[in-house]
Each structure stands twice: as structure tokens, then as C-alpha cells.
Design a protein around this motif. Structure first.
Motif, PDB file in Angstrom:
ATOM      1  N   VAL A  56       0.842  -1.188   0.000  1.00 47.14           N
ATOM      2  CA  VAL A  56       0.000   0.000   0.000  1.00 47.14           C
ATOM      3  C   VAL A  56       0.884   1.246   0.000  1.00 47.14           C
ATOM      4  CG1 VAL A  56      -1.836   1.239   1.196  1.00 47.14           C
ATOM      5  CG2 VAL A  56      -1.746  -1.258   1.312  1.00 47.14           C
ATOM      6  N   ASP A  57       0.529   2.202  -0.855  1.00 50.83           N
ATOM      7  CA  ASP A  57       1.162   3.519  -0.779  1.00 50.83           C
ATOM      8  C   ASP A  57       0.323   4.319   0.206  1.00 50.83           C
ATOM      9  OD1 ASP A  57       2.376   5.951  -1.067  1.00 50.83           O
ATOM     10  OD2 ASP A  57       2.263   6.009  -3.257  1.00 50.83           O
ATOM     11  N   LYS A  58       0.732   4.255   1.473  1.00 50.35           N
ATOM     12  CA  LYS A  58      -0.064   4.833   2.554  1.00 50.35           C
ATOM     13  C   LYS A  58      -0.207   6.347   2.398  1.00 50.35           C
ATOM     14  CE  LYS A  58       0.178   5.717   7.523  1.00 50.35           C
ATOM     15  NZ  LYS A  58       0.094   7.168   7.306  1.00 50.35           N
ATOM     16  N   PRO A  59      -1.434   6.841   2.523  1.00 56.67           N
ATOM     17  CA  PRO A  59      -1.627   8.289   2.533  1.00 56.67           C
ATOM     18  C   PRO A  59      -1.404   8.857   3.930  1.00 56.67           C
ATOM     19  CG  PRO A  59      -3.751   7.213   2.669  1.00 56.67           C
ATOM     20  CD  PRO A  59      -2.717   6.111   2.571  1.00 56.67           C
ATOM     21  N   ALA A  60      -1.273  10.163   4.023  1.00 56.02           N
ATOM     22  CA  ALA A  60      -1.174  10.813   5.327  1.00 56.02           C
ATOM     23  C   ALA A  60      -2.552  10.829   5.984  1.00 56.02           C
ATOM     24  CB  ALA A  60      -0.657  12.234   5.168  1.00 56.02           C
ATOM     25  N   ILE A 112      -3.795   8.595   8.378  1.00 57.51           N
ATOM     26  CA  ILE A 112      -4.350   7.326   8.846  1.00 57.51           C
ATOM     27  C   ILE A 112      -3.260   6.543   9.557  1.00 57.51           C
ATOM     28  CG2 ILE A 112      -3.880   6.181   6.633  1.00 57.51           C
ATOM     29  CD1 ILE A 112      -6.382   4.460   7.119  1.00 57.51           C
ATOM     30  N   THR A 113      -3.615   5.878  10.642  1.00 51.74           N
ATOM     31  CA  THR A 113      -2.625   5.078  11.354  1.00 51.74           C
ATOM     32  C   THR A 113      -2.374   3.775  10.595  1.00 51.74           C
ATOM     33  OG1 THR A 113      -4.220   3.857  12.695  1.00 51.74           O
ATOM     34  CG2 THR A 113      -3.453   5.989  13.554  1.00 51.74           C
ATOM     35  N   SER A 114      -1.235   3.173  10.867  1.00 49.57           N
ATOM     36  CA  SER A 114      -0.890   1.908  10.217  1.00 49.57           C
ATOM     37  C   SER A 114      -1.886   0.817  10.573  1.00 49.57           C
ATOM     38  CB  SER A 114       0.528   1.479  10.618  1.00 49.57           C
ATOM     39  OG  SER A 114       1.480   2.428  10.175  1.00 49.57           O
ATOM     40  N   ASN A 115      -2.278   0.754  11.841  1.00 46.32           N
ATOM     41  CA  ASN A 115      -3.226  -0.280  12.266  1.00 46.32           C
ATOM     42  C   ASN A 115      -4.593  -0.093  11.620  1.00 46.32           C
ATOM     43  OD1 ASN A 115      -1.450  -1.717  13.884  1.00 46.32           O
ATOM     44  ND2 ASN A 115      -1.937  -0.553  15.723  1.00 46.32           N
ATOM     45  N   ALA A 116      -5.036   1.157  11.491  1.00 49.25           N
ATOM     46  CA  ALA A 116      -6.327   1.409  10.848  1.00 49.25           C
ATOM     47  C   ALA A 116      -6.278   1.003   9.384  1.00 49.25           C
ATOM     48  CB  ALA A 116      -6.697   2.886  10.973  1.00 49.25           C
ATOM     49  N   LEU A 117      -5.147   1.237   8.732  1.00 50.05           N
ATOM     50  CA  LEU A 117      -5.008   0.852   7.331  1.00 50.05           C
ATOM     51  C   LEU A 117      -5.037  -0.670   7.188  1.00 50.05           C
ATOM     52  CD1 LEU A 117      -2.709   2.476   4.703  1.00 50.05           C
ATOM     53  CD2 LEU A 117      -2.819   0.002   4.884  1.00 50.05           C
ATOM     54  N   VAL A 118      -4.326  -1.371   8.064  1.00 49.55           N
ATOM     55  CA  VAL A 118      -4.323  -2.838   8.023  1.00 49.55           C
ATOM     56  C   VAL A 118      -5.739  -3.378   8.212  1.00 49.55           C
ATOM     57  CG1 VAL A 118      -3.560  -4.926   9.221  1.00 49.55           C
ATOM     58  CG2 VAL A 118      -1.933  -3.102   8.746  1.00 49.55           C
ATOM     59  N   THR A 148       3.846   8.960   4.730  1.00 52.55           N
ATOM     60  CA  THR A 148       3.310   8.297   3.545  1.00 52.55           C
ATOM     61  C   THR A 148       4.309   7.245   3.059  1.00 52.55           C
ATOM     62  OG1 THR A 148       4.309   9.838   1.937  1.00 52.55           O
ATOM     63  CG2 THR A 148       2.165  10.449   2.877  1.00 52.55           C
ATOM     64  N   GLY A 149       3.884   6.482   2.044  1.00 51.12           N
ATOM     65  CA  GLY A 149       4.800   5.525   1.422  1.00 51.12           C
ATOM     66  C   GLY A 149       4.493   4.086   1.748  1.00 51.12           C
ATOM     67  N   VAL A 150       5.502   3.249   1.611  1.00 50.83           N
ATOM     68  CA  VAL A 150       5.324   1.794   1.696  1.00 50.83           C
ATOM     69  C   VAL A 150       4.814   1.350   3.061  1.00 50.83           C
ATOM     70  CG1 VAL A 150       6.494  -0.436   1.691  1.00 50.83           C
ATOM     71  CG2 VAL A 150       7.076   1.254  -0.033  1.00 50.83           C
ATOM     72  N   LEU A 151       3.643   0.741   3.045  1.00 49.87           N
ATOM     73  CA  LEU A 151       3.177  -0.031   4.186  1.00 49.87           C
ATOM     74  C   LEU A 151       2.816  -1.395   3.616  1.00 49.87           C
ATOM     75  CD1 LEU A 151       2.643   0.198   7.263  1.00 49.87           C
ATOM     76  CD2 LEU A 151       0.234   0.285   6.685  1.00 49.87           C
ATOM     77  N   ALA A 186       7.396   1.942  -3.032  1.00 47.77           N
ATOM     78  CA  ALA A 186       6.212   2.797  -2.936  1.00 47.77           C
ATOM     79  C   ALA A 186       5.599   3.085  -4.302  1.00 47.77           C
ATOM     80  CB  ALA A 186       6.566   4.103  -2.234  1.00 47.77           C
ATOM     81  N   SER A 187       6.439   3.271  -5.308  1.00 47.20           N
ATOM     82  CA  SER A 187       5.940   3.606  -6.644  1.00 47.20           C
ATOM     83  C   SER A 187       5.087   2.484  -7.244  1.00 47.20           C
ATOM     84  CB  SER A 187       7.104   3.930  -7.588  1.00 47.20           C
ATOM     85  OG  SER A 187       7.970   2.816  -7.708  1.00 47.20           O
ATOM     86  N   GLU A 188       5.223   1.274  -6.704  1.00 47.43           N
ATOM     87  CA  GLU A 188       4.427   0.138  -7.169  1.00 47.43           C
ATOM     88  C   GLU A 188       3.277  -0.172  -6.213  1.00 47.43           C
ATOM     89  OE1 GLU A 188       7.255  -3.007  -7.563  1.00 47.43           O
ATOM     90  OE2 GLU A 188       8.381  -2.010  -9.154  1.00 47.43           O
ATOM     91  N   GLY A 189       3.103   0.682  -5.209  1.00 54.61           N
ATOM     92  CA  GLY A 189       2.066   0.446  -4.207  1.00 54.61           C
ATOM     93  C   GLY A 189       0.672   0.799  -4.704  1.00 54.61           C
ATOM     94  N   VAL A 190      -0.312   0.289  -4.005  1.00 52.92           N
ATOM     95  CA  VAL A 190      -1.718   0.500  -4.328  1.00 52.92           C
ATOM     96  C   VAL A 190      -2.270   1.605  -3.436  1.00 52.92           C
ATOM     97  CG1 VAL A 190      -3.993  -0.582  -4.471  1.00 52.92           C
ATOM     98  CG2 VAL A 190      -1.936  -1.934  -4.925  1.00 52.92           C
ATOM     99  N   GLY A 191      -3.051   2.502  -4.006  1.00 46.77           N
ATOM    100  CA  GLY A 191      -3.664   3.574  -3.230  1.00 46.77           C
ATOM    101  C   GLY A 191      -4.906   3.107  -2.499  1.00 46.77           C
ATOM    102  N   MET A 192      -5.272   3.830  -1.448  1.00 51.41           N
ATOM    103  CA  MET A 192      -6.446   3.457  -0.664  1.00 51.41           C
ATOM    104  C   MET A 192      -7.729   3.531  -1.486  1.00 51.41           C
ATOM    105  SD  MET A 192      -5.548   2.382   2.227  1.00 51.41           S
ATOM    106  CE  MET A 192      -7.216   2.218   2.812  1.00 51.41           C
ATOM    107  N   GLU A 193      -7.801   4.480  -2.412  1.00 49.90           N
ATOM    108  CA  GLU A 193      -8.997   4.606  -3.242  1.00 49.90           C
ATOM    109  C   GLU A 193      -9.217   3.354  -4.075  1.00 49.90           C
ATOM    110  OE1 GLU A 193     -10.705   7.528  -6.781  1.00 49.90           O
ATOM    111  OE2 GLU A 193      -9.199   8.290  -5.377  1.00 49.90           O
TER     112      GLU A 193
END
Length: 301
Positions: free
Chosen positions: A16-20, A22-28, A51-54, A210-217
Motif C-alpha cells: 500500500v502507498d499509505k496516505p497521510a 491514517i494510522t498503520s493499524n487502521a489501514l491494516v 506516507t509511502g510503503v506499508l 512505494a511507486s508500485e504500491g496501491v492507493g487506498m482509493e
């Protein structure tokens, strides 16, 4: 009787390309919900505003998390000079100020002391445990703590850009357990001008970029659909740091039961850690000894 977990038995990695914001746990938790997965975890927390690789592991891939956590990681971050904050980032209160500003050469010279094997004191607002409690919880209650310095391997730390006199963009490659906020704080102290992080991005972590990560949307758009599984990366990608051996039919059966199993290996030394595959799927991680793999982790795929 143990309660069965709800969800699918699905295994793999999602970068995931994590956005600003949101916490890591909430994203998981959101990823786990989107995939309707039984089990999920991540390979290294990012601060909420970072932001970036999670890298999120699902199912049996959670057993490979340590191999990503232990790998090198790269960060691109912006340091604001002239101010120290109680959180060592822009979210905290300013606790000290200075009119001094370093030159580019000052910064490059100071960075040398933050490379190699260094000792680093975590921020007061961090997840480090003090007598069973998280440091950030104690800090929020107004307590000041003496946090012990911890070793950190910094592969490289360089000045990437100097937008203006107040800020500098740095790039750091380091091992696990590093706090970028501590680097900014300690660099500001070394330069005699104070400093804190105003922007942080994890560019890559082990094999994940990160450049290969997926966005939350994208994750939200595909949530609960059959197509979402196409976003997953095979779990064995996390094992790229280890050599691969191939298990025989009998060896794979024994390994899956947690017993040493026969494997075919090339250029593997006695006592070396490696992973075994069978018919293109990972079976176990373990220690190679005289033609057998002695498993430490077994994958139930």
C-alpha cells in the motif's frame, strides 16, 4: 473451545502507498476488511502523517513478516531547522527555537556522525514500552521519560535537496527500529539550531517499492470483489533474502508436519537458513543440514 476466525483463507502481500492522516493499524484493518481476510499484519509502522510503503501481509504471509521487518528501508524526509517540538515532528508543540541556520556544507559534515552503527534515543512520543506502558501515552499525560538509546544501522544518509534556508530534504537507508524523527532532532542539536520532521515518506522497504504500491482509493473501489485478489503479491517475494531449495514429495509432506524433510539444494552451506518450495509453492523456512531442511516456520497452503 477456540472461536473460529471469520473471513477467507487468503495469503499474500499487498503493498500500500499509505496516505497521510491514517494510522498503520487502521489501514491494516481496512485492508483486512476489503479482502475479507481471516488474518492480517504489517511489516513496520509508519506515523499517521507519514506516507509511502506499508506492506500488509495476509494469511500465511504473516509468517514472513520478520524477513521484511529485518530488511533495509529507505526514507525521504524534510527537516525544518530552527524549531524543536515535543513530538520531533510538525504535529507537536514548539519547545525551543533558534535563529541559526546551517549551510549545505554544515549539514553534509554533520550527517557523517549519523551513519554506520549508531545509538539512537527514541522520541518521547513513540511506541516504546516503559514499565508496560507505551511512551506516547505517558508523554500525553505530561510525563518526561529517560528513554534508553538503541542501536541502529544506518547504511547511508545524504542531503537530497535544500529548498530554502529553513528546510533540508534528506534520504536515509537504514535497518529496523529506526526513528526518522530522532535523526531530525539529533541533527538539529548537532548543528546547534534545533530541528524536526515536517514530511516523511518511506520510499522502499525490503523488496517492496512505494511507486508500485496501491492507493487506498483503489482498495476501497475493489473491496469485497473477486478482482481485488489480483492486487496481491505472492508471499514468497518476502523470502527473496533467503536461498531457495526444492522439497521432494515426501520431503514436503514431512515439512508440512513440522519435521525435517529431504530437499534438493545447490550451493547451500550446512547450517544456512533457506526456504523450501514444492510444486511452485512455499512450504517452510528452516535450516539446511545434510540434505534436509529443519523447519522453523511451516506454511499451511
Amino acid at each position: 473451545m477456540a472461536r473460529n476466525r471469520k473471513g477467507r483463507d487468503i495469503s499474500g502481500w499487498l503493498v500500500v502507498d499509505k496516505p497521510a492522516g491514517i494510522t498503520s493499524n487502521a489501514l491494516v484493518n481496512k485492508v483486512k476488511w476489503a479482502f475479507d481476510a481471516k488474518k492480517a499484519g504489517h511489516a513496520g509502522t509508519l506515523d499517521p502523517e507519514a506516507t509511502g510503503v506499508l506492506a500488509v501481509a495476509l494469511g500465511e504471509a504473516t509468517k514472513t513478516v520478520p524477513f521484511v521487518t529485518d530488511a533495509l528501508k529507505a526514507y525521504l524526509f524534510t527537516v525544518r531547522f530552527g524549531q524543536a517540538t515535543n513530538t520531533d515532528d510538525a504535529e507537536g508543540e514548539v519547545i525551543a527555537e533558534s535563529d541559526a541556520r546551517p549551510t549545505d556544507e554544515d549539514i553534509r559534515e554533520a550527517l557523517a556522525q549519523f551513519t554506520g552503527e549508531i545509538m539512537q534515543v527514541p522520541p518521547q512520543f513513540s511506541a516504546v514500552k516503559i514499565d508496560g506502558q507505551r511512551a506516547y501515552k505517558l508523554a500525553r499525560e505530561g510525563e518526561e521519560m529517560e528513554l534508553a538509546a538503541r542501536p541502529l544501522w544506518v547504511e547511508s544518509l545524504s542531503l537530497a535537496e535544500r529548498p530554502d534556508a529553513d528546510t533540508a530534504v534528506l534520504e536515509m537507508v537504514c535497518g529496523k527500529g529506526g526513528y526518522v524523527r530522532s535523526v531530525a532532532r539529533d541533527l538539529g542539536a548537532a548543528l546547534g539550531c534545533h530541528g524536526h520532521v515536517v514530511r516523511l515518506r518511506r520510499v522502499w522497504s525490503g523488496p517492496f517499492v512505494a511507486s508500485e504500491g496501491v492507493g487506498m482509493e483503489r482498495i476501497e473501489d475493489l473491496a469485497k470483489s473477486p478482482e481485488i485478489d489480483n492486487l496481491l503479491i505472492p508471499m514468497e517475494v518476502a523470502l527473496d533474502c533467503l536461498p531457495e531449495v526444492r522439497a521432494s514429495d515426501e520431503g514436503a509432506a514431512r515439512l508440512r508436519n513440522g519435521n525435517p524433510g529431504l530437499v534438493i539444494a545447490q550451493d547451500i552451506e550446512y547450517g544456512e537458513e533457506c526456504w523450501a518450495s514444492h510444486q511452485g509453492r512455499p512450504v517452510a523456512v528452516g535450516i539446511y543440514r545434510a540434505g534436509e531442511l529443519h523447519p522453523s516456520r511451516v506454511f499451511n497452503l
